[in-house]
Design a protein around this motif. Structure first.
Motif, PDB file in Angstrom:
ATOM      1  N   HIS A  60      12.231  -1.740   3.586  1.00 50.64           N
ATOM      2  CA  HIS A  60      11.069  -0.877   3.297  1.00 50.64           C
ATOM      3  C   HIS A  60      11.114   0.349   4.214  1.00 50.64           C
ATOM      4  CE1 HIS A  60       6.534  -0.484   2.426  1.00 50.64           C
ATOM      5  NE2 HIS A  60       6.754   0.423   3.370  1.00 50.64           N
ATOM      6  N   HIS A  86      10.279   4.954   4.069  1.00 41.34           N
ATOM      7  CA  HIS A  86       9.881   6.149   3.314  1.00 41.34           C
ATOM      8  C   HIS A  86      10.788   7.283   3.758  1.00 41.34           C
ATOM      9  CE1 HIS A  86       5.787   4.409   2.287  1.00 41.34           C
ATOM     10  NE2 HIS A  86       6.140   3.642   3.324  1.00 41.34           N
ATOM     11  N   HIS A 111       2.417  -1.594  -0.806  1.00 40.38           N
ATOM     12  CA  HIS A 111       1.918  -2.062   0.493  1.00 40.38           C
ATOM     13  C   HIS A 111       0.818  -3.091   0.267  1.00 40.38           C
ATOM     14  CE1 HIS A 111       3.622   1.933   1.379  1.00 40.38           C
ATOM     15  NE2 HIS A 111       3.909   1.425   2.569  1.00 40.38           N
ATOM     16  N   HIS A 124       4.469  -5.029   4.851  1.00 43.77           N
ATOM     17  CA  HIS A 124       3.526  -5.495   5.882  1.00 43.77           C
ATOM     18  C   HIS A 124       3.008  -6.920   5.660  1.00 43.77           C
ATOM     19  CE1 HIS A 124       3.891  -1.481   7.436  1.00 43.77           C
ATOM     20  NE2 HIS A 124       3.700  -1.058   6.196  1.00 43.77           N
ATOM     21  N   ASP A 143      10.137   0.735   8.070  1.00 41.41           N
ATOM     22  CA  ASP A 143       8.964   1.484   7.600  1.00 41.41           C
ATOM     23  C   ASP A 143       8.904   2.884   8.201  1.00 41.41           C
ATOM     24  OD1 ASP A 143       6.659   1.956   6.096  1.00 41.41           O
ATOM     25  OD2 ASP A 143       5.346   1.276   7.709  1.00 41.41           O
TER      26      ASP A 143
HETATM   27 ZN    ZN Z   1       5.455   1.803   4.040  1.00 44.35          ZN
END
Ligand code: ZN
Ligand code: GUN
Length: 447
Positions: A84, A86, A239, A278, A329
């Motif tokens: 995960h 971005h 998420h 998460h 993340d």
């Molecule tokens: Zn994220």
């Protein structure tokens, strides 16, 4: 006429996992070859084992023509898997966040709005992909932005480097700046066009990407559910239960649903190949429902600590049967290094009184991630037929590591010191489909 098979031999200390070592470090779950070898044919593992045995099995023509990478004394692991991140947030790592919702408004959304310009997406995608490789990461599940061309840019960068990557356009039609909003119809059209363009092309896979429940209307979540139902081979990422204020907001926005997880369940978004970032604040029953559905959680310990979200309970999650992968993340996370991330995972596990062992940690960063993403038929270990993505780590890359390694007594201690004290300085090389793609190339042939 077909091309001759390209053979590669790699020599070094080979470690890989066949299974989750579990809380008791099951010795049948992993293999370690101190003087080990990988035999790679046309980018795939042909065999892994002790160097003398692999050499003895080689046909003479292969022995004389194979390209050799000699990493004796270095640790060879399957390529690390980041479940995960971005990519558009690479430039906002280390932005003073307070907590999730402020950080999104103050830094994240403005950064993602700059991706309206395709050149920004292209430049960032190339940077991120190269930095992942420099950190030993060869596969990731990646959020782009709401702009369809941000996915094109990322997949182009991944395709050029022959990487196995998952990525998707963020779906977001409310509670965000106007410049970043799409609509349910746009979400459907853009996703379908991107699926046509990229899904299954080479090593690339498309991931439906509703950002999280607060930024999608019920109509848009329904579109995501329909798309997933129509193409069950797609992944879906979002998420879940990261932050207390976020959870309260979801309860306010979806009063008719029993819980945050219940929102995703209602729209048909919880299944195999769903990866929830998460998943910190979940009940035992919720973990069990997710496990039964085959969904996975991305454990993001640097981000969870940085944004003050809480400590994910890895032991309770795996005990419930949940698939768990490790994740940076970025940009909530503080770097691309899954090695550093492992150190934070260890610290998070300590807060729950269930310290993560080194063996389980390295499983989590390799085969565990591949399983969480349902990519373990392709990557994650060195079983015959797997794609030969691997990273080579220097145990003594820093003076502190060298000092510590001097007094370690066994492999488990060495692996633990590496996961706590190591970082990207340990990455000697990264190979994709057998080929070296970082640092200088020192190929020779076997004598
Ligand atoms: Zn994220
Ligand atoms: N929740 C919704 N969007 C985001 C994001 O970009 N980062 C993190 N950490 N949580 C989110």
């Amino acid at each position: 006429m077909s091309l001759p098979t390209r053979h590669i031999l790699v020599r070094g200390q080979v470690l890989h996992f066949l299974n989750d070592p579990g809380p008791t470090d099951d010795p049948g779950a992993w293999e370690f070859f101190d003087d080990g070898a990988l035999w790679i044919a046309d980018g795939r593992i042909r065999a892994a084992g002790p160097w003398p045995a692999i050499c003895a099995d080689l046909p003479p023509d292969v022995r004389h023509t194979a390209h050799l990478h000699d990493y004796q004394g270095k640790l060879i692991l399957p390529g690390l898997v980041d479940t995960h991140l971005h990519y558009p947030q690479a430039g906002i790592m280390g932005s003073y966040g307070r907590q999730l919702l402020d950080w999104l408004n103050d830094y994240t959304f403005p950064a993602e709005a700059r991706f309206a310009e395709r050149a920004v997406a292209e430049k960032t995608a190339a940077f991120v992909v190269d930095r992942l490789l420099a950190h030993g990461t060869t596969t990731a599940s990646v959020f782009a932005t709401v702009h369809a061309h941000s996915v094109d840019a990322f997949f182009e960068a991944a395709e050029t480097r022959q990487l196995r990557m998952l990525c998707g356009k963020v779906l977001m039609d409310r509670n965000c700046p106007a410049a970043l909003q799409d609509t349910p119809a746009r979400a459907r059209e853009d996703s379908q066009a991107l699926i046509e363009r990229w899904h299954g092309k080479g090593r690339l896979g498309y991931t439906l990407t509703p950002r999280f429940a607060p930024t999608s209307s019920p109509a848009q979540l329904a579109v995501a559910g329909e798309l997933l139902a129509s193409r069950p081979d797609l992944h879906l990422q979002t998420h879940l239960a990261e932050n207390r204020a976020e959870i309260a907001w979801v309860e306010h926005l979806f009063p008719e649903q029993p819980s945050y997880l219940g929102v995703y369940e209602h729209f048909g978004l919880v299944g195999p190949r769903t990866i929830f970032g998460h998943g910190i604040h979940l009940s035992k029953a919720e973990r069990q429902r997710m496990a039964a559905a085959g969904a996975a959680v991305a454990f993001c310990p640097t981000s969870n600590a940085f944004l003050g979200s809480g400590a994910f309970d890895y032991a309770a999650s795996t005990a419930a049967g949940l698939r768990v992968g490790l994740a940076t993340d970025v940009g909530g996370g503080t770097g691309f290094s899954l090695i550093r991330t492992l150190a934070h995972a260890y610290e998070a596990s300590q807060t729950h009184g269930t310290p993560l062992s080194a063996l389980r940690g390295w499983y989590l960063a390799t085969l565990g991630g591949a399983r969480a993403l349902y990519l373990d038929d392709h990557i994650g270990n060195f079983q015959p037929g797997r794609e030969a993505d691997f990273t080579v780590l220097d145990w003594t890359a820093t003076p502190e590591l060298a000092w510590r390694m001097d007094s370690t007594r066994n492999l488990a201690e060495r692996l633990f010191a590496l996961m706590i004290l190591g970082d990207e300085r340990c990455v000697e090389a990264t190979h994709v489909m057998g080929e070296k793609c970082t640092s200088s190339d020192k190929k020779t042939t076997v004598s």
